[in-house]
Design a protein around this motif. Structure first.
Motif, PDB file in Angstrom:
ATOM      1  N   ILE A  90       2.611   6.623  -2.096  1.00 12.16           N
ATOM      2  CA  ILE A  90       2.287   6.510  -3.519  1.00 12.16           C
ATOM      3  C   ILE A  90       1.403   7.669  -3.970  1.00 12.16           C
ATOM      4  O   ILE A  90       1.519   8.154  -5.110  1.00 12.16           O
ATOM      5  N   SER A 130       1.928   3.119   2.848  1.00 15.74           N
ATOM      6  CA  SER A 130       2.169   2.911   1.425  1.00 15.74           C
ATOM      7  C   SER A 130       1.262   3.808   0.583  1.00 15.74           C
ATOM      8  O   SER A 130       1.707   4.381  -0.424  1.00 15.74           O
ATOM      9  N   SER A 131       0.007   3.951   0.980  1.00 13.58           N
ATOM     10  CA  SER A 131      -0.929   4.792   0.233  1.00 13.58           C
ATOM     11  C   SER A 131      -0.482   6.253   0.241  1.00 13.58           C
ATOM     12  O   SER A 131      -0.531   6.940  -0.792  1.00 13.58           O
ATOM     13  N   VAL A 135      -5.497   4.623  -5.820  1.00 13.28           N
ATOM     14  CA  VAL A 135      -4.276   4.280  -5.079  1.00 13.28           C
ATOM     15  C   VAL A 135      -4.589   3.302  -3.961  1.00 13.28           C
ATOM     16  O   VAL A 135      -3.891   2.292  -3.782  1.00 13.28           O
ATOM     17  N   THR A 178       0.573  -0.593   7.369  1.00 16.56           N
ATOM     18  CA  THR A 178       1.296  -0.799   6.111  1.00 16.56           C
ATOM     19  C   THR A 178       0.540  -0.190   4.942  1.00 16.56           C
ATOM     20  O   THR A 178       1.119   0.508   4.097  1.00 16.56           O
ATOM     21  N   VAL A 179      -0.765  -0.446   4.871  1.00 15.79           N
ATOM     22  CA  VAL A 179      -1.585   0.095   3.784  1.00 15.79           C
ATOM     23  C   VAL A 179      -1.618   1.624   3.836  1.00 15.79           C
ATOM     24  O   VAL A 179      -1.492   2.295   2.802  1.00 15.79           O
ATOM     25  N   LEU A 204       5.434  -0.165  -3.985  1.00 19.10           N
ATOM     26  CA  LEU A 204       4.387  -1.176  -4.129  1.00 19.10           C
ATOM     27  C   LEU A 204       4.963  -2.581  -3.973  1.00 19.10           C
ATOM     28  O   LEU A 204       4.313  -3.473  -3.405  1.00 19.10           O
ATOM     29  N   THR A 235       5.328  -3.276  -0.375  1.00 27.67           N
ATOM     30  CA  THR A 235       4.009  -3.561   0.198  1.00 27.67           C
ATOM     31  C   THR A 235       3.618  -5.009  -0.043  1.00 27.67           C
ATOM     32  O   THR A 235       3.080  -5.677   0.849  1.00 27.67           O
ATOM     33  N   PHE A 243      -0.890  -5.386  -0.797  1.00 27.52           N
ATOM     34  CA  PHE A 243      -0.704  -5.911   0.555  1.00 27.52           C
ATOM     35  C   PHE A 243      -1.374  -7.275   0.710  1.00 27.52           C
ATOM     36  O   PHE A 243      -0.813  -8.186   1.322  1.00 27.52           O
ATOM     37  N   ASP A 254      -5.211  -0.306  -5.314  1.00 27.42           N
ATOM     38  CA  ASP A 254      -4.015  -1.046  -5.730  1.00 27.42           C
ATOM     39  C   ASP A 254      -3.092  -1.356  -4.564  1.00 27.42           C
ATOM     40  O   ASP A 254      -2.441  -2.406  -4.545  1.00 27.42           O
ATOM     41  N   VAL A 255      -3.017  -0.460  -3.580  1.00 29.91           N
ATOM     42  CA  VAL A 255      -2.172  -0.718  -2.417  1.00 29.91           C
ATOM     43  C   VAL A 255      -2.726  -1.884  -1.604  1.00 29.91           C
ATOM     44  O   VAL A 255      -1.972  -2.774  -1.178  1.00 29.91           O
ATOM     45  N   SER A 295      -6.181  -4.764 -10.227  1.00 26.70           N
ATOM     46  CA  SER A 295      -5.582  -3.443 -10.359  1.00 26.70           C
ATOM     47  C   SER A 295      -6.477  -2.528 -11.174  1.00 26.70           C
ATOM     48  O   SER A 295      -7.191  -2.981 -12.082  1.00 26.70           O
TER      49      SER A 295
END
Length: 469
Positions: free
Chosen positions: A392, A388-389, A403, A384-385, A432, A435, A411, A406-407, A417
């Motif tokens: 983004i 998503s990374s 990135v 997932t990380v 995000l 996530t 999660f 924050d990801v 942040s």
């Protein structure tokens, strides 16, 4: 043909869904709450300026509140009206306690008793492995017959802990000259954000006004720490805090791993940031130790910060990401893969290194299916990380370390942040938000919900060992 009232048809449909797939029911509940809060946050009455909040900001805020993450795309202290702030306060308490647990508490209050289905729902919320494989026999968390007592403990502990933290913060704010009404609201707000491990602040400048107030910061740490332990651990304390020998393996593993990670994180921040003038470089030894401990506790899912995350060294950002990814205890208000998951992986590695077939901890053997579940949690979390990374990064073109930080924070529902969330375009905001949803609902729960059905294999294929390592 007998006519069945519409409400009975709805009730039967819900009952069937709960019996067939509690995980899907949990996702539906979370989704329904997010949609409801998105609508409420979109109303003009929810914003301080009386305007309609944009859809992506409303969606992101709703997900962050219900998933108790703490990330935001707007200034939470200035954008929302008193009505909007009340929504935030109510939402984080719902999300922190757990939707299914809250539903079971309400059912118990209404009916004065718990049925088997309600107990199963609450047991699934207190021990996520039940969502994966159904009711289990282990004594690591809370037994089915104890669920009623657990729910009482959940309700009382949430009220008592938030009340005590608020009581610690309120006089301190009065001493600092904050008006009585504002001090009362801010103390309640901060206490809820601490216990639920959310990290929102009612002040536009965040914790800047309290950055050197160790009474205030210490109270926040206590709230975050207790919230991150998990309700089964709190329940064990309530039953017999004087008899630690009778604590379950789950309680002991959670406490030991949490304390090790907390002080290991503190030590790493001291080593990595002592020469950074933007963070702890200009502080004395005692101040550096306290601020490092505060940072270590908050990266585990608390979300509060006395420094800017983008001013940390790259090495400290990586350490923070690792601590956030681990998170807090199972069935807690914290996020991440959970400390027990990490402990089980290390126990498996130690058992393999010593040539033992089974994992052991505190004189008890841990079944291998818990190891498979732990590996699944880590693998799906890392996937997932990673996905998503990548998305983004492509959308924002921002630096990788920012990135990734924050990801992982999204999660792990941490809330810290580097400022990236407020700079993302709408499509990045939705990624995000997804996530955060994945992190709070739980990767294993989501995977189980997506499975069409569970089937038992009635045969075994020939065994063959691939080369590993």
């Amino acid at each position: 043909m007998q006519h069945i009232p519409w409400f009975e048809r709805i009730r039967d449909a819900v009952d069937g869904l709960v019996r067939s797939s509690p995980s899907r029911f949990a996702i539906l509940i979370f989704t329904a709450l997010i949609l409801l809060f998105t609508l409420l946050f979109s109303l003009p009455i929810a914003s301080a300026e009386g305007i309609v909040t944009s859809l992506h900001d409303a969606v992101f805020t709703a997900v962050s509140v219900i998933c108790v993450t703490g990330l935001s795309t707007v200034n939470m202290a200035t954008h929302w009206s008193p009505f909007g702030n009340a929504l935030v306060y109510i939402g984080v308490n719902i999300g922190g306690i757990g939707v299914l647990t809250l539903a079971s508490i309400m059912g118990m209050v209404i009916s004065r008793r718990l049925g088997l289905r309600a107990k199963l729902m609450a047991a699934s919320d207190s021990n996520p492995s039940r969502l994966h494989v159904g009711p289990v026999n282990e004594g690591q968390a809370v037994r089915l017959g104890e669920v009623g007592n657990l729910l009482v403990t959940v309700a009382i502990s949430a009220l008592v802990i938030e009340g005590v933290i608020a009581a610690l913060l309120f006089p301190r704010m009065l001493i600092d000259g904050v008006p009585v009404g504002e001090a009362l609201w801010d103390s309640l707000y901060y206490s809820a954000m601490a216990f639920t491990n959310t990290g929102f602040s009612p002040n536009p400048e965040g914790l800047d006004a309290f950055a050197n107030d160790y009474w205030f910061l210490g109270a926040l740490m206590i709230g975050v720490f207790l919230g991150s332990l998990g309700f089964p651990v709190i329940y064990a304390f309530a039953r017999g805090w004087r008899k630690p020998r009778r604590w379950s393996v789950h309680v002991k593993i959670t406490l030991v791993t949490t304390i090790i990670l907390m002080f290991a994180g503190m030590l790493l921040y001291i080593i990595l940031e002592f020469d950074n003038p933007k963070t702890f470089g200009g502080l004395g030894a005692g101040d550096t130790m306290f601020q490092s401990l505060f940072m270590s506790v908050m990266t585990r899912s608390g979300g509060f910060a006395t420094i800017n995350m983008d001013e940390l060294h790259g090495s400290s950002l990586l350490v923070s990401g690792m601590l956030m990814f681990i998170g807090g205890g199972s069935a807690s208000t914290a996020g991440g893969i959970k400390v027990t998951t990490l402990a089980v992986l290390f126990l498996a590695a130690f058992a393999e290194a010593r040539g033992r077939e089974s994992m052991e901890a505190f004189g008890r053997r841990i079944p291998r299916d818990i190891l498979r579940l732990s590996v699944s949690v880590v693998l799906w979390g890392a996937t997932t990380v990673a996905v998503s990374s990548i998305v983004i990064l492509q959308i924002s073109k921002a630096p990788l370390d920012m990135v990734l930080f924050d990801v992982i924070s999204a999660f792990a529902t941490c809330g810290l942040s580097t400022g990236l969330a407020q700079e993302l375009p709408p499509e990045g905001v939705y990624v995000l938000a997804a996530t955060m949803f994945m992190g709070r609902v739980g990767t294993v729960t989501l995977a189980a919900a997506l499975a069409a059905s569970q089937s038992r294999q009635l045969f075994k294929r020939p065994e063959e060992r691939p080369i590993v390592g």
